[in-house]
Design a protein around this motif. Structure first.
Motif: not given
Length: 119
Positions: A34, A37-39, A74-75, A78-81, A83
């Motif tokens: 994977m 992910q964008e944070q 978004k987190a 699952g679209e971004a990290g 959370q």
């Protein structure tokens, strides 16, 4: 050198998978890895929320809360990290809002109790 064992106790040649198990390269999971992910939004929300506590202002607190809610949703999708950072930004932002509202109420109560005039 030891060889992997199959469930029936027979030794398999090195690098060969037992029957019924898909081939997996060492160090990799099933399928392609994977992408990270964008944070960025979660980090920005946390920075704004912490900065609002430092300057003790209500507007940055509200901005941090709004950005935190967006990043958290978004987190969760699952679209971004990030959370956890987004949740921390929400909590810190609400604490900042509560501090500003509490100080405002304190000033109003003190003003009423001492009959301050604004003339």
């Amino acid at each position: 050198m030891t060889y992997p064992q199959d469930p029936y106790g027979q030794q398999q040649p090195y690098g060969q998978q037992p029957y019924g198990q898909p081939y997996q390269q060492p160090g990799y999971g099933y399928g392609p890895p994977m992408p990270p992910q964008e944070q960025g939004l979660a980090i920005a929300a946390l920075v704004v929320s912490i900065a609002s506590l430092v300057v003790c202002s209500g507007l940055p607190s509200l901005i941090g809360v709004i950005m935190g809610h967006i990043a958290h949703s978004k987190a969760k999708r699952g679209e971004a990290g990030g959370q956890g950072m987004a949740l921390a930004a929400i909590i810190i932002g609400y604490i900042g809002v509560a501090i500003v509202v509490g100080l405002l109420l304190l000033f109003v109560v003190i003003g009423i109790a001492t009959d301050w005039d604004f003339d």
